[in-house]
Motif scaffolding. Structure first.
Motif, PDB file in Angstrom:
ATOM      1  N   ALA A  57       0.818  -1.454   0.312  1.00  0.00           N
ATOM      2  CA  ALA A  57      -0.342   0.152  -0.108  1.00  0.00           C
ATOM      3  C   ALA A  57       0.570   0.967  -0.171  1.00  0.00           C
ATOM      4  O   ALA A  57      -0.125   2.435  -0.460  1.00  0.00           O
ATOM      5  N   GLN A  58       1.990   1.230   0.897  1.00  0.00           N
ATOM      6  CA  GLN A  58       2.460   2.530   1.024  1.00  0.00           C
ATOM      7  C   GLN A  58       3.636   2.899  -0.200  1.00  0.00           C
ATOM      8  O   GLN A  58       4.039   3.810  -1.039  1.00  0.00           O
ATOM      9  N   LEU A  59       4.113   1.592  -0.562  1.00  0.00           N
ATOM     10  CA  LEU A  59       4.620   1.279  -2.386  1.00  0.00           C
ATOM     11  C   LEU A  59       4.245   2.353  -3.124  1.00  0.00           C
ATOM     12  O   LEU A  59       4.512   3.131  -4.348  1.00  0.00           O
ATOM     13  N   ALA A 119      -4.550   7.354  -3.100  1.00  0.00           N
ATOM     14  CA  ALA A 119      -4.199   6.337  -3.486  1.00  0.00           C
ATOM     15  C   ALA A 119      -4.242   5.143  -2.199  1.00  0.00           C
ATOM     16  O   ALA A 119      -3.991   5.541  -0.931  1.00  0.00           O
ATOM     17  N   LYS A 120      -4.926   4.704  -2.845  1.00  0.00           N
ATOM     18  CA  LYS A 120      -5.749   3.339  -3.016  1.00  0.00           C
ATOM     19  C   LYS A 120      -5.476   2.190  -3.378  1.00  0.00           C
ATOM     20  O   LYS A 120      -6.031   1.320  -4.192  1.00  0.00           O
ATOM     21  N   LEU A 162     -13.933   5.538  -0.943  1.00  0.00           N
ATOM     22  CA  LEU A 162     -14.756   6.831  -1.203  1.00  0.00           C
ATOM     23  C   LEU A 162     -15.152   7.107  -0.230  1.00  0.00           C
ATOM     24  O   LEU A 162     -15.129   9.067  -0.541  1.00  0.00           O
ATOM     25  N   ALA A 163     -15.425   6.921   0.653  1.00  0.00           N
ATOM     26  CA  ALA A 163     -16.350   8.080   2.287  1.00  0.00           C
ATOM     27  C   ALA A 163     -14.813   9.040   1.866  1.00  0.00           C
ATOM     28  O   ALA A 163     -15.163   9.815   2.155  1.00  0.00           O
ATOM     29  N   ASP A 164     -14.246   8.680   2.382  1.00  0.00           N
ATOM     30  CA  ASP A 164     -12.832   9.250   2.967  1.00  0.00           C
ATOM     31  C   ASP A 164     -12.952  10.477   1.630  1.00  0.00           C
ATOM     32  O   ASP A 164     -12.114  11.910   1.911  1.00  0.00           O
ATOM     33  N   LEU A 165     -12.841  10.102   0.615  1.00  0.00           N
ATOM     34  CA  LEU A 165     -12.728  11.621  -0.621  1.00  0.00           C
ATOM     35  C   LEU A 165     -13.821  12.661   0.225  1.00  0.00           C
ATOM     36  O   LEU A 165     -13.588  13.474  -0.024  1.00  0.00           O
ATOM     37  N   HIS A 166     -15.272  11.687   0.230  1.00  0.00           N
ATOM     38  CA  HIS A 166     -16.865  12.486   0.545  1.00  0.00           C
ATOM     39  C   HIS A 166     -15.769  13.654   2.091  1.00  0.00           C
ATOM     40  O   HIS A 166     -16.542  14.610   2.190  1.00  0.00           O
ATOM     41  N   TYR A 221      -6.503   3.945  -8.119  1.00  0.00           N
ATOM     42  CA  TYR A 221      -6.135   2.543  -7.357  1.00  0.00           C
ATOM     43  C   TYR A 221      -5.704   1.112  -8.193  1.00  0.00           C
ATOM     44  O   TYR A 221      -5.790   1.748  -9.973  1.00  0.00           O
ATOM     45  N   PRO A 222      -4.872   0.355  -7.986  1.00  0.00           N
ATOM     46  CA  PRO A 222      -4.757  -0.468  -9.239  1.00  0.00           C
ATOM     47  C   PRO A 222      -5.831  -1.480  -9.658  1.00  0.00           C
ATOM     48  O   PRO A 222      -6.390  -2.019  -9.209  1.00  0.00           O
ATOM     49  N   TYR A 223      -5.962  -0.583 -11.381  1.00  0.00           N
ATOM     50  CA  TYR A 223      -6.567  -1.348 -11.879  1.00  0.00           C
ATOM     51  C   TYR A 223      -7.147  -0.927 -13.162  1.00  0.00           C
ATOM     52  O   TYR A 223      -6.068  -0.115 -13.749  1.00  0.00           O
TER      53      TYR A 223
END
Length: 225
Positions: free
Chosen positions: A33-35, A129-130, A153-157, A179-181
């Motif tokens: 996650a940190q990377l 970054a998620k 997504l709630a964090d963004l709000h 996010y990784p997709y």
């Protein structure tokens, strides 16, 4: 599972070395996650450099030691990278800025992009970054593709609504997750999470080494370049 393999392979390549310009940046693998968070910051900085030129006051992003060149991200707006001052627009990219109010918990998003133009109110955009991802059937029905999990997504709000200036006015224009997709051929710029950035000021962009085009298209629109 294929998408997680893609994300893992991207992280493995990042561990071997991040390319920026003609040099190489190496980071130790503390956790994926940190990377991923560090790589997103470097990728965004590299994109800004392509459009606006080399950053000013960017010392400290990388440090040399006996083992090579190592990435060192310094927190806060005081250490923000500054781009584009010669073009009449100044763009600042800060890593983990801190916003607080005596009565509330401090807010610390991963990245803050600030766009300053003469005669205009500064635009501020939060990027988080998620590395976690929701591949559930519910997410596919709602968004048409895998998405960041609901709490991300709630964090963004929260960032958009809770970060305010001294007058109590909202400071954040947009808040989006990276996010990784690895998007399929049928998934383009009109994806629901991409469209919601324009409609609501909150959304998400997929970002992996092979899917940088979504970040680039959004950034060109924001910078109007």
């Amino acid at each position: 599972m294929r998408h997680y393999r893609d994300a893992y392979e991207a992280a493995r390549l990042l561990r071997l070395g991040l390319a920026l310009g003609s040099g190489r940046l190496r980071v130790s693998l503390v956790d994926l996650a940190q990377l991923y968070e560090h790589w997103c910051f470097v990728t965004l900085a590299a994109a800004l450099q392509r459009y606006l030129g080399a950053p000013h006051h960017g010392a400290g992003l990388a440090a040399a030691d006996a083992s090579g060149l190592r990435l060192r991200l310094r927190q806060g707006t005081a250490h923000a990278l500054q781009f584009g001052e010669k073009q009449g627009v100044r763009v600042l990219l800060a890593y983990q800025p801190r916003f607080g109010h005596p009565a509330l918990l401090p807010q610390r998003p991963d990245m803050l992009l600030t766009i300053e133009q003469p005669g205009h109110v500064p635009r501020r955009i939060v990027l988080d970054a998620k590395y976690r991802r929701d591949d559930s059937a519910a997410a596919l029905r709602r968004y048409g593709q895998p998405a960041p999990p609901p709490d991300a997504l709630a964090d963004l709000h929260r960032y958009r609504d809770a970060i305010r200036d001294a007058k109590g006015e909202r400071m954040i224009d947009q808040a989006l997750a990276l996010y990784p997709y690895a998007t399929g051929k049928s998934e383009g710029e009109r994806a629901r999470l991409r469209q919601s950035i324009e409609d609501l000021g909150v959304g998400a962009l997929p970002l992996l080494p092979q899917t940088k085009q979504h970040l680039d298209a959004w950034l060109r629109q924001v910078l109007q370049v």
